[in-house]
Design a protein around this motif. Sequence first.
Motif, PDB file in Angstrom:
ATOM      1  N   ASP A 235     -24.302  -9.594 -18.133  1.00 56.29           N
ATOM      2  CA  ASP A 235     -24.237  -9.581 -15.911  1.00 56.29           C
ATOM      3  C   ASP A 235     -22.557  -8.847 -15.707  1.00 56.29           C
ATOM      4  OD1 ASP A 235     -24.120  -9.870 -13.610  1.00 56.29           O
ATOM      5  OD2 ASP A 235     -23.928 -12.439 -13.936  1.00 56.29           O
TER       6      ASP A 235
ATOM      7  N   ARG B 212     -20.126 -11.312 -18.090  1.00 53.02           N
ATOM      8  CA  ARG B 212     -20.810 -11.918 -19.234  1.00 53.02           C
ATOM      9  C   ARG B 212     -21.989 -11.885 -19.752  1.00 53.02           C
ATOM     10  NH1 ARG B 212     -20.735 -12.870 -12.754  1.00 53.02           N
ATOM     11  NH2 ARG B 212     -19.024 -13.033 -12.382  1.00 53.02           N
TER      12      ARG B 212
ATOM     13  N   THR C 183     -23.633  -5.032 -10.528  1.00 54.27           N
ATOM     14  CA  THR C 183     -23.629  -5.832  -9.243  1.00 54.27           C
ATOM     15  C   THR C 183     -22.589  -5.396  -8.102  1.00 54.27           C
ATOM     16  OG1 THR C 183     -22.629  -7.797  -9.945  1.00 54.27           O
ATOM     17  CG2 THR C 183     -25.672  -7.855 -10.026  1.00 54.27           C
TER      18      THR C 183
ATOM     19  N   GLU D  94     -31.588  -8.230  -7.622  1.00 54.44           N
ATOM     20  CA  GLU D  94     -30.696  -9.359  -8.104  1.00 54.44           C
ATOM     21  C   GLU D  94     -30.975 -10.688  -7.474  1.00 54.44           C
ATOM     22  OE1 GLU D  94     -27.109  -7.799  -6.616  1.00 54.44           O
ATOM     23  OE2 GLU D  94     -25.595 -10.155  -7.547  1.00 54.44           O
TER      24      GLU D  94
ATOM     25  N   ASP E  16     -27.497 -16.570  -3.255  1.00 55.36           N
ATOM     26  CA  ASP E  16     -26.312 -16.332  -4.453  1.00 55.36           C
ATOM     27  C   ASP E  16     -25.311 -15.900  -3.792  1.00 55.36           C
ATOM     28  OD1 ASP E  16     -24.692 -15.303  -6.621  1.00 55.36           O
ATOM     29  OD2 ASP E  16     -26.551 -13.992  -6.971  1.00 55.36           O
TER      30      ASP E  16
ATOM     31  N   TRP F  32     -29.116 -14.093 -12.317  1.00 55.19           N
ATOM     32  CA  TRP F  32     -30.536 -13.671 -12.405  1.00 55.19           C
ATOM     33  C   TRP F  32     -31.027 -12.991 -13.577  1.00 55.19           C
ATOM     34  CZ3 TRP F  32     -28.387  -8.729 -14.630  1.00 55.19           C
ATOM     35  CH2 TRP F  32     -27.032  -9.140 -13.985  1.00 55.19           C
TER      36      TRP F  32
END
Length: 420
Positions: A59, A66, A134, A176, A203, A405
């Motif tokens: 992510d 991450r 993202t 997402e 989120d 996600w």
Amino acid sequence: MVKSRSLHLLFTGWCHCRYSLSVFNVGIGLDLSVGVEGVLPSLARPANASRIFHGIVFDAGSTGTRIHVYTFIQKDPELPLLEKETFQSVKPGLSAYADTPETAGETVRQLLRVAKKAVPHVEWERTPVVLRATAGLRLLPPKKAQALLDEVEVAFEESPFFVPDNSVHIMNGTDEGILAWVTVNFLTGQLQAKTKKTVGTLDLGGASTQITFLPKFKTIESAPPDHIARFDLLSTTYELYTHSCTDTHQTDSSLERKVFESSCLSRKFREDWSFGGLTYKISGIPDGSTGFTECYKEMLKVVKGVIHQPPELQDSNTFYAFSYYFDIAVEAGLIDERRGGMVKVQDYSIRAKEVCNKLSMYLATKPFLCMDITYITCLLKDGFGFKDETILKLTQKVNNVETSWALGAIFDYFQNIKIH
Ligand SMILES: Nc1nc2c(ncn2[C@@H]2O[C@H](COP(=O)(O)OP(=O)(O)O)[C@@H](O)[C@H]2O)c(=O)[nH]1
Ligand SMILES: [Ca+2]
């Protein structure tokens, strides 16, 4: 260094939004048992599956990168279970390396070591590795973002893991939202239960926010048709309402000013903050008014009228909220970091009033708490239209698996859920 979610928002401004609405059909009953953590559909098994298989998801968020390493276990021919997740994160996010993309490659190599430990050597070459970026990368100029993604791809190709086609890319906000909804409803067993009972998800990232839920027919009817996202999972077609906003850079020349004053900050607060290649002087308003009411007015300017308000949210109370909703609630002392907990929307607003009306008390330790918690209050109430009494479940993990996600993304890889 300035650390505030809402400050970033005020500089970038709300918002590039996409609303989506989808319809839910209970399709073929899911013949799945719920393990401790959940189950994957049989289709999710890679060919030649052995008893245990793995998937790796990166992510690349706006504030950090991450790694999630998932271990699935094939309990019987039909029912793989999610056995465990290995998780690690590093800060800052890849977008911080926009001018030194090779550092992005290093970040990824560092996290890949976690995967090498979590996945047995013999499984490496058939274990897929994917990265989804993202808001941080969505906001970069495309060439800079691509240079970062290219470095990631080089690091992946050097690794012993399986790199599928289109392994590294920027994900849109709708995906997402949907994939986080899939994760939470899988981990809480809703997808496995043969009912329409599901939970909504909220989120709040460093530079974007998503709300996703299974809508009632009225919401479906009243929303414009282009607000629909549909996907297939476990022989079922889902249509969810999902709305994503990514903060966008404003071209408004007023934002070129280098001084930013806010009534959400203590009058004595002064700090420099670098953003978008400029250094801003952030401060309270030296001889102006401070406090909750003034701060809320500031937040309203960026929230009100920008976000679609589905009427059914007014009597909804089945939302899981994570990321900054969780972090700020911990910072504000509303929940315990290890256990999470339930809060009402009004708990945020009561605490916001307390913090903002005593700004000097928080000046040294949490100078941005008033701004952040007021922003969340405003987003929930005047943005989405939740009532004060609405209860949110603040959760960082469900059964020891991160509410992100990322799990939904590995489902998408194995199952191809075709979000459209
Ligand atoms: N524990 C945990 N926190 C996360 C995860 N993903 C996001 N967060 C939190 O969400 C915050 C901001 O989200 P981020 O993903 O960086 O921003 P985005 O790119 O706008 O979604 C971070 O500071 C984290 O606290 C996750 O997988 N696990
Ligand atoms: Ca995120």
